[in-house]
Design a protein around this motif. Structure first.
Motif, mmCIF file in Angstrom:
data_model
loop_
_atom_site.group_PDB
_atom_site.id
_atom_site.type_symbol
_atom_site.label_atom_id
_atom_site.label_comp_id
_atom_site.label_asym_id
_atom_site.label_seq_id
_atom_site.Cartn_x
_atom_site.Cartn_y
_atom_site.Cartn_z
ATOM 1 N N ARG A 123 0.834 -1.208 0.000
ATOM 2 C CA ARG A 123 0.000 0.000 0.000
ATOM 3 C C ARG A 123 0.870 1.260 0.000
ATOM 4 N NH1 ARG A 123 -5.259 1.230 1.374
ATOM 5 N NH2 ARG A 123 -5.648 -0.959 1.932
ATOM 6 N N ARG A 144 -9.294 4.297 -8.115
ATOM 7 C CA ARG A 144 -8.802 3.239 -7.247
ATOM 8 C C ARG A 144 -9.862 2.914 -6.201
ATOM 9 N NH1 ARG A 144 -5.197 5.904 -4.420
ATOM 10 N NH2 ARG A 144 -3.846 6.079 -6.236
ATOM 11 N N ASP A 145 -10.085 1.609 -5.945
ATOM 12 C CA ASP A 145 -11.039 1.233 -4.901
ATOM 13 C C ASP A 145 -10.272 0.764 -3.663
ATOM 14 O OD1 ASP A 145 -10.266 -1.404 -5.361
ATOM 15 O OD2 ASP A 145 -11.994 -1.870 -6.607
ATOM 16 N N ASP A 146 -10.903 -0.036 -2.831
ATOM 17 C CA ASP A 146 -10.292 -0.410 -1.555
ATOM 18 C C ASP A 146 -9.184 -1.444 -1.672
ATOM 19 O OD1 ASP A 146 -11.837 1.248 0.197
ATOM 20 O OD2 ASP A 146 -13.545 -0.083 -0.180
ATOM 21 N N TYR A 147 -8.991 -2.017 -2.865
ATOM 22 C CA TYR A 147 -7.914 -3.007 -2.968
ATOM 23 C C TYR A 147 -7.218 -3.065 -4.324
ATOM 24 C CZ TYR A 147 -11.075 -6.188 -5.479
ATOM 25 O OH TYR A 147 -11.923 -6.759 -6.397
ATOM 26 N N ARG A 149 -6.776 -1.194 -8.684
ATOM 27 C CA ARG A 149 -7.127 -0.230 -9.730
ATOM 28 C C ARG A 149 -6.681 -0.791 -11.069
ATOM 29 N NH1 ARG A 149 -5.172 6.137 -10.086
ATOM 30 N NH2 ARG A 149 -6.951 6.888 -11.313
ATOM 31 N N HIS A 161 -2.997 -4.292 -7.566
ATOM 32 C CA HIS A 161 -3.593 -4.552 -6.254
ATOM 33 C C HIS A 161 -2.703 -4.012 -5.144
ATOM 34 C CE1 HIS A 161 -6.607 -7.768 -7.463
ATOM 35 N NE2 HIS A 161 -5.886 -7.625 -8.559
ATOM 36 N N ASP A 163 -4.085 -5.004 -2.061
ATOM 37 C CA ASP A 163 -4.592 -6.026 -1.149
ATOM 38 C C ASP A 163 -5.117 -7.164 -2.012
ATOM 39 O OD1 ASP A 163 -5.582 -7.437 1.084
ATOM 40 O OD2 ASP A 163 -6.169 -5.587 2.094
ATOM 41 N N ASN A 166 -10.998 -6.887 -1.058
ATOM 42 C CA ASN A 166 -11.507 -5.720 -0.361
ATOM 43 C C ASN A 166 -11.519 -6.014 1.140
ATOM 44 O OD1 ASN A 166 -13.034 -3.653 0.793
ATOM 45 N ND2 ASN A 166 -14.409 -3.513 -0.966
ATOM 46 N N PRO A 167 -10.716 -5.311 1.938
ATOM 47 C CA PRO A 167 -10.647 -5.629 3.372
ATOM 48 C C PRO A 167 -11.949 -5.388 4.111
ATOM 49 C CG PRO A 167 -9.472 -3.591 2.872
ATOM 50 C CD PRO A 167 -9.833 -4.219 1.563
ATOM 51 N N LEU A 168 -12.857 -4.618 3.522
ATOM 52 C CA LEU A 168 -14.163 -4.422 4.144
ATOM 53 C C LEU A 168 -15.026 -5.680 4.006
ATOM 54 C CD1 LEU A 168 -14.948 -0.792 2.926
ATOM 55 C CD2 LEU A 168 -13.992 -1.503 5.132
ATOM 56 N N ASP A 171 -10.819 -9.461 5.390
ATOM 57 C CA ASP A 171 -9.501 -8.964 5.766
ATOM 58 C C ASP A 171 -8.508 -10.117 5.770
ATOM 59 O OD1 ASP A 171 -7.295 -7.690 6.706
ATOM 60 O OD2 ASP A 171 -8.167 -7.024 8.602
#
Length: 245
Positions: A123, A144-147, A149, A161, A163, A166-168, A171
């Motif tokens: 990250r 870009r989203d949570d994990y 693009r 990536h 991640d 998606n950690p939401l 995780d």
């Protein structure tokens, strides 16, 4: 069940008697395998299963094999160039799925299909990695989203990536994933691999994300569990890749 599906499943399991299957039936299986994104693997299995006196099938197998070899060469070349660029800029990167996975679990990069290349970075390296891709002629496709693009250059697409999921939603503990990663080489270029259990987890997450809509997701997992078994007594691994090394 769709026409040809039973034969296709038998073939993927290593079952089926060639003498009982007509050329027309095998052609139907090939059509279905293409829809399920397992055509290259199925073509290789058919080479050792189908009777030699099937000229239409033989011609189609030759075409599939030729196209698979050409595609694999291009995808491997693109992956090697990207890994070399990241390495030269001191950024650890882990290829997800793609030709390297195919070489290790399918036995040949030409036995699996690809639509993009997935690369996992730290990250903390997002800005540098995106600057590198821009310098290589890539452009971002969306925000870009949570994990991850997506990026593209012509017809070559990359998912960058930070991640594995998606950690939401799930995780995976990405810092621990990096600590367990193993330094290896792809065609002479240093790059990192997920630890076997993390790679299997990623394949499970990837298949779940796509609702296992195609047999290719199941085949990745089936071969992964066969080839990526963790040795008994193996503990959580080696040194972690440090940014800048």
């Amino acid at each position: 069940m769709r026409p040809g599906m039973q034969r296709l499943l038998e073939l993927l399991r290593g079952q089926g008697a060639a003498c009982e299957v007509s050329e027309a039936e095998w052609m139907t299986v090939m059509d279905l395998a293409a829809k399920e994104n397992v055509l290259l693997w199925v073509a290789a299995r058919l080479r050792t299963t189908a009777r030699p006196s099937m000229p239409m099938l033989d011609e189609r197998l030759r075409e599939v094999e030729r196209n698979g070899r050409i595609a694999a060469f291009l995808w491997r070349s693109n992956l090697r160039s990207l890994l070399a660029a990241f390495h030269e800029n001191g950024m650890p990167v882990i290829p997800l799925k793609g030709p390297w996975l195919a070489e290790r679990v399918y036995g040949d990069a030409a036995l699996r299909s690809y639509s993009d290349l997935d690369l996992l970075i730290r990250r903390s390296e997002i800005a540098r990695a995106e600057c590198l891709l821009t310098g290589l002629g890539f452009r971002p496709a969306g925000r870009r989203d949570d994990y991850e693009r997506p990026w593209y250059r012509g017809e070559l697409w990359i998912e960058l990536h930070h991640d594995v999921e998606n950690p939401l939603a799930f995780d995976a503990g990405i810092d621990a994933v990096w600590r367990r990663a193993r330094l290896a080489e792809f065609e002479g270029v240093p790059a990192w691999l997920l630890a076997p259990w993390d790679e299997l987890l990623f394949l499970c997450l990837h298949g779940t994300r796509h609702c296992f809509e195609r047999l290719s997701h199941v085949l990745d997992l089936a071969l992964g569990f066969r080839q990526l078994r963790v040795p008994r007594g193996e503990t959580g691994l080696r040194r972690s890749p440090e940014s800048g090394n």
